[in-house]
Scaffold this motif. Structure first.
Motif, PDB file in Angstrom:
ATOM      1  N   GLU A  81     -32.467  88.634  97.234  1.00  0.00           N
ATOM      2  CA  GLU A  81     -33.265  88.553  96.020  1.00  0.00           C
ATOM      3  C   GLU A  81     -34.484  89.459  96.138  1.00  0.00           C
ATOM      4  OE1 GLU A  81     -34.157  84.461  95.563  1.00  0.00           O
ATOM      5  OE2 GLU A  81     -35.255  84.749  93.696  1.00  0.00           O
TER       6      GLU A  81
ATOM      7  N   MET C   1     -38.513  77.706  92.497  1.00  0.00           N
ATOM      8  CA  MET C   1     -37.779  77.778  91.232  1.00  0.00           C
ATOM      9  C   MET C   1     -36.417  78.403  91.459  1.00  0.00           C
ATOM     10  SD  MET C   1     -38.773  80.108  87.888  1.00  0.00           S
ATOM     11  CE  MET C   1     -40.409  80.211  88.511  1.00  0.00           C
ATOM     12  N   LYS C   2     -35.391  77.795  90.918  1.00  0.00           N
ATOM     13  CA  LYS C   2     -34.038  78.343  91.064  1.00  0.00           C
ATOM     14  C   LYS C   2     -33.972  79.649  90.266  1.00  0.00           C
ATOM     15  CE  LYS C   2     -29.236  76.670  90.624  1.00  0.00           C
ATOM     16  NZ  LYS C   2     -28.674  77.624  89.692  1.00  0.00           N
ATOM     17  N   ASN C   3     -33.386  80.660  90.862  1.00  0.00           N
ATOM     18  CA  ASN C   3     -33.295  81.951  90.189  1.00  0.00           C
ATOM     19  C   ASN C   3     -32.013  81.988  89.367  1.00  0.00           C
ATOM     20  OD1 ASN C   3     -32.984  84.629  89.460  1.00  0.00           O
ATOM     21  ND2 ASN C   3     -33.816  85.423  91.375  1.00  0.00           N
ATOM     22  N   PRO C   4     -32.120  81.971  88.036  1.00  0.00           N
ATOM     23  CA  PRO C   4     -30.922  81.887  87.206  1.00  0.00           C
ATOM     24  C   PRO C   4     -30.132  83.189  87.132  1.00  0.00           C
ATOM     25  CG  PRO C   4     -32.847  82.133  85.822  1.00  0.00           C
ATOM     26  CD  PRO C   4     -33.353  82.045  87.222  1.00  0.00           C
ATOM     27  N   LEU C   8     -23.399  82.614  92.195  1.00  0.00           N
ATOM     28  CA  LEU C   8     -22.828  81.849  93.296  1.00  0.00           C
ATOM     29  C   LEU C   8     -21.617  82.612  93.822  1.00  0.00           C
ATOM     30  CD1 LEU C   8     -22.757  78.352  91.544  1.00  0.00           C
ATOM     31  CD2 LEU C   8     -24.559  79.272  93.018  1.00  0.00           C
ATOM     32  N   ASP C  36     -22.870  74.492  96.729  1.00  0.00           N
ATOM     33  CA  ASP C  36     -22.700  74.940  95.343  1.00  0.00           C
ATOM     34  C   ASP C  36     -21.642  74.106  94.652  1.00  0.00           C
ATOM     35  OD1 ASP C  36     -23.056  78.471  96.226  1.00  0.00           O
ATOM     36  OD2 ASP C  36     -24.553  76.927  95.818  1.00  0.00           O
ATOM     37  N   GLU C  39     -22.939  70.764  93.690  1.00  0.00           N
ATOM     38  CA  GLU C  39     -23.944  70.760  92.632  1.00  0.00           C
ATOM     39  C   GLU C  39     -23.392  71.162  91.271  1.00  0.00           C
ATOM     40  OE1 GLU C  39     -27.624  72.682  94.109  1.00  0.00           O
ATOM     41  OE2 GLU C  39     -27.932  73.063  91.954  1.00  0.00           O
ATOM     42  N   ARG C 100     -22.257  82.753  87.527  1.00  0.00           N
ATOM     43  CA  ARG C 100     -23.554  82.227  87.080  1.00  0.00           C
ATOM     44  C   ARG C 100     -23.269  81.216  85.989  1.00  0.00           C
ATOM     45  NH1 ARG C 100     -27.624  84.700  84.353  1.00  0.00           N
ATOM     46  NH2 ARG C 100     -26.382  86.452  83.608  1.00  0.00           N
TER      47      ARG C 100
END
Lengths: 338, 314, 279
Positions: A81, C1-4, C8, C36, C39, C100
């Motif tokens: 990232e 914060m989850k990065n949208p 995956l 993943d 979830e 995603r």
């Protein structure tokens, strides 16, 4: 919000001292006009008159941005990232651009899913606004709820009083920048009165544009014949969109350089024919007429529907730089007259 | 009768007699030193047409793909663009009524703005002079001193094709080295650094491409995804690919109107790149675009005596 | 914060060629990371962006049942000139792709509870309807009568043929298959979906209609539903738009003030009637 005073001889000291903890962005003069760029302290002070050519949005939403990189392997993929590093101060941004940030916040840093890149930049940047003592003839921020001395989106507001500058503290974040600094002293009544006079003078110069009621008109004007004529001159380029502080559309693409994959975000514009082109060949906005209508509708109706704010801050860049002199003020007048 | 009045008279006549569906000309702009394209469909609308030294847009850009009958105001360069479009089958000769206007050059508003360094609130032309005014100041220029570079050395300021002329032809300009000739003499490294620094500033808005009448491809090479010729990143390398690509795609077809450079919000010196290309085409192939609708563009035709120095060294 | 924006990592476990002309393939993906898989949960009607590394991303409706825990399935139509669909059709089992999601709003299954559901699908738009059908079958006692009307141009173009055969044998749903053009051996109905819908005439009392199909099918199906008495609030549709971010930020997929990726892709006909006809 009384504020503090800095004498102009001391501004260099202040800006240079900021370098210790922050990367500084300020309007830098270029041949075509000022643009925001990293600066080495006081190199660009005093800041240019008028507004920058490109808006401050590129400091938070860069035109080209790597979101992440990746390397694939037979058994998986390694994703890295991109991170936003470092604290920054954005200097000399006009109140219209600062206000536009509060609108972009609704899109990128709102209640639902948030954009981590934009949000990180916003969190890591102190915004030092610059009041407009002399608004330009193309400015109309007051018609849209803004002001040449407005503080929306600012952490501090800098007002040029001639031999000294008044700095209004708007947020705690801004306060931390000036608190305890030797270059500043508390503002006195005379300073505040001088600022008041400048503000009144600036407000007196502002043109007004009939934006009132435009949203309600647009609610029923989607199929109106007005759109058949108003778009005709439009070349369909991205000038208005790219220079606009509140336009935020973007594209996501993949590139591969030396075996490393890059997920790229780049600005895009609803004015381009490919923007809504389906792979099947179908295009919901097949001609420049639909695309022109979309831009106006988005800024003056859809954004209001979604966020109760008009996505225009009256900076006037689209008026000044449109290659065919399409004037949004004229378009709004035509809409108001329907 | 002045040029503006003559244009209005011709346009009104065309519309009144039903000879055209629309007259595309210039109207007053909403900013000083600007005019704007005007689409007149009634005699009343034709009364708003103007002609002055701010009429820089190349209106031929609105021609490709049109199905209606069009009256169009054209300067010398614009008329060459129309000739080129007719040759390339983008508009039929019978479809257009050309209102030709001999042009004394277009004022470069950026030069004027840079010279006064303050906000211009009003501008007006007084004969050969230009008067600009702001808050508490006024300044006068000779229009000749503040023309666009390409206009200063323009050799085709009278329309090459027209159905009616709105003014007497003007003497053509022939003197002085062009900006391209000046730049050609600079050392290679200086030219390279200049081009790269210009390319770094490009924001890929495509105002240049969209302002050009000869860029009418329904799918531009920058938008082609299979194969993807260039990426979307706005770095000097990608931007250079776009600009050079466009220069080569209009080679032999560019009429040096300067609309691209005027459209560019970043004030890139596109006229330099295109001017150099036009000069090379003239020297190599003896061809200038838009002068004769029968002659194909230099790079669209093969002649046995075409130079082959790249191949045979002679 | 989850990065949208981060995909995956997934493995293509199985590729099924659905149609005789090979234009449609179903990709069954597994999660590379167990966390993943645990979830990930979605409602039928939601979609995901499938990322072919090095090429690009494209949105596809999730075609598998939400109760299938370790697999996510998509049925992809190969579009000539389409970068992602072509790359997917050239992919092999074992290849790694990104995912995603889930994105979008899904079918309002809670509203369907206690009601009859009439599912109407055409061609390869049946993907999310398959997900919905499995969902209802897995929670059968929560819903009333289930009618599934599915049509294609010809028998070879029907998706999920094995599952359709199995559904045919069940008594807890009524499956009606139809083709525009029949052929020897075809045992189902022959006729376009709107015509067969008229023939079947499912009751609209206490019922929802869920419609997915090509624009021409939709255009002729909606009047039939209206005649049958389905009010616009109980006609559910799923739209397609060109999408990129899937998050309502890139500004591309809007119809009026609604973003198809975020406020949709599922809309009621009543909602669509309020929006401009720009799709």
């Amino acid at each position: 919000m009384r504020g503090v005073i800095i004498r102009k001889e001391r501004v260099n000291d202040f800006l240079n001292a900021l370098r210790a903890g922050y990367l500084l962005y300020a309007p830098v003069r270029t041949q075509a006009g000022p643009v925001f760029a990293p600066v080495n302290g006081a190199t660009e002070w005093p800041w240019p008159a008028g507004n920058t050519l490109k808006s401050a949005k590129e400091v938070f939403l860069p035109q080209t941005e790597t979101l992440f990189t990746y390397r694939t392997a037979p058994d998986g993929v390694q994703i890295e990232e991109a991170r936003v590093e470092g604290q920054r101060v954005l200097l000399g941004v006009r109140p219209c651009d600062a206000r536009s940030l509060t609108m972009l916040d609704k899109v990128f840093a709102g209640e639902g899913v948030r954009d981590p890149y934009y949000t990180a930049r916003r969190e890591k940047t102190v915004v030092l606004g610059l009041a407009c003592n002399e608004p330009c003839a193309t400015c109309f921020c007051t018609s849209l709820g803004g002001s040449p001395f407005g503080t929306d989106g600012c952490d501090l507001l800098w007002v040029d009083l001639g031999d000294r500058c008044l700095v209004r503290v708007v947020t705690e974040k801004g306060k931390a920048l000036v608190e305890g600094r030797p270059e500043f002293e508390p503002a006195g009544d005379a300073d505040l009165a001088a600022a008041q006079r400048l503000e009144e003078g600036a407000l007196g110069r502002m043109g007004t544009v009939a934006v009132q009621g435009v949203k309600e008109k647009l609610d029923r004007l989607f199929a109106d014949p007005l759109w058949d004529r108003v778009y005709e001159k439009c070349l369909g380029c991205g000038t208005c969109t790219y220079l606009c502080p509140t336009c935020h559309c973007f594209d996501l693409t993949d590139e591969v350089v030396d075996g490393v994959g890059i997920r790229l975000r780049t600005w895009d514009a609803c004015m381009y024919p490919l923007f809504t082109l389906h792979a099947s060949g179908h295009n919901p906005r097949p001609t420049p007429k639909e695309r022109f209508r979309q831009r106006i509708m988005h800024k003056f109706k859809y954004f209001v529907d979604n966020f109760r704010e008009t996505a225009c801050v009256g900076c006037g860049r689209c008026i000044r730089y449109c290659p065919v002199n399409i004037d949004i003020r004229s378009v709004l007048a035509e809409i108001s007259a329907r | 009768m002045g040029t503006t009045e003559k244009i209005r008279e011709i346009a009104a006549g065309l519309l009144r007699d039903g000879k055209v569906d629309v007259v595309i000309g210039y109207g007053p702009g909403t900013l000083p030193l600007r005019s704007t394209p005007l689409f007149a469909r009634t005699v009343e609308e034709a009364e708003r047409l103007i002609w002055d030294a701010t009429c820089g847009n190349n209106l031929a850009v609105y021609l490709p793909g049109r199905k209606d009958r069009v009256g169009i105001v054209v300067k010398g360069c614009d008329s060459r663009a129309v000739v080129q479009l007719i040759h390339e089958n983008q508009i039929a000769r019978e479809q257009v009524f050309l209102i030709g206007v001999p042009c004394a050059g277009i004022v470069d508003r950026r030069q004027v703005e840079a010279a006064v360094e303050r906000e211009i609130k009003l501008a007006r032309e007084e004969g050969p002079e230009l008067v600009v005014e702001g808050d508490g100041w006024s300044r006068r220029f000779h229009k000749e001193e503040v023309l666009y570079g390409a206009c200063r050395t323009c050799r085709h300021n009278n329309p090459v094709l027209y159905d009616a002329l709105a003014a007497e032809p003007l003497p053509s300009r022939n003197g002085g080295p062009t900006l391209v000739e000046v730049w050609e003499k600079k050392p290679a490294e200086e030219r390279r650094n200049f081009i790269l620094s210009e390319m770094a500033r490009c924001i890929r808005c495509y105002a240049c491409r969209n302002a050009c009448p000869l860029c009418y491809c329904t799918e531009c090479f920058v938008d082609c995804s299979t194969p993807r010729w260039l990426g979307r990143a706005t770095d000097a390398g990608e931007n250079l690919f776009f600009q050079i690509g466009r220069v080569f795609h209009v080679a032999g077809r560019c009429v040096a109107c300067g609309a691209c450079g005027r459209a560019c919000p970043m004030d890139l010196k596109l006229g330099l790149l295109l001017g150099k290309m036009n000069k090379d085409v003239l020297e190599l192939f003896g061809h200038e675009a838009g002068l004769n609708p029968e002659v194909p563009p230099a790079l669209n035709a093969f002649r046995p005596d075409d130079p082959e120095t790249f191949l045979l060294g002679k | 914060m989850k990065n949208p924006y981060l995909p995956l990592p997934m493995r293509i476990e199985k590729i099924t060629v659905e149609t005789e002309d090979k234009s449609l393939r179903t990709f069954s993906l597994s999660f590379l990371n167990k966390a993943d898989a645990e979830e990930f949960g979605f409602l039928p009607g939601q979609f995901a962006e499938v990322h072919v590394f090095g090429q690009g991303e494209a949105p596809f409706g999730i075609a598998s049942s939400p109760l299938l825990k370790d697999r996510v399935e998509f049925t992809v139509n190969r579009i000539p000139g389409g970068i992602v669909t072509t790359a997917l059709h050239n992919a092999r089992e074992g290849d790694i792709v990104g995912l995603r999601g889930p994105l979008g709003n899904g079918y309002p299954v809670q509203e369907f509870e206690g009601k009859d559901v009439v599912i109407i699908g055409g061609g390869f738009a049946f993907t999310t309807l398959r997900s919905l059908t499995w969902y209802i079958l897995a929670n059968r006692d929560r819903f009333g009568k289930l009618t599934v009307l599915y049509g294609a141009r010809e028998p070879g173009l029907l998706l999920y043929k094995d599952e359709l055969a199995a559904w045919q044998k069940r008594d807890d749903l009524e499956l009606i298959l139809t083709v525009d053009r029949g052929r020897e051996g075809w045992q189902g109905k022959v006729g376009v979906v709107p015509a067969i819908l008229k023939e079947v005439a499912p009751s609209s009392a206490n019922a929802y209609a869920v419609v997915c199909g090509p624009p021409v099918m939709i255009r002729f199906t909606l009047p039939v539903l209206q005649e049958l008495g389905f009010p616009p609030e109980r006609v559910i549709m799923s739209l397609e738009m060109r999408m990129k971010c899937g998050l309502g930020m890139c500004g591309r997929c809007n119809i009026g003030h609604k973003y198809v990726c975020k406020d949709g892709p599922v809309f009621t006909l009543a909602e669509l009637n309020e929006l401009p006809a720009e799709y």
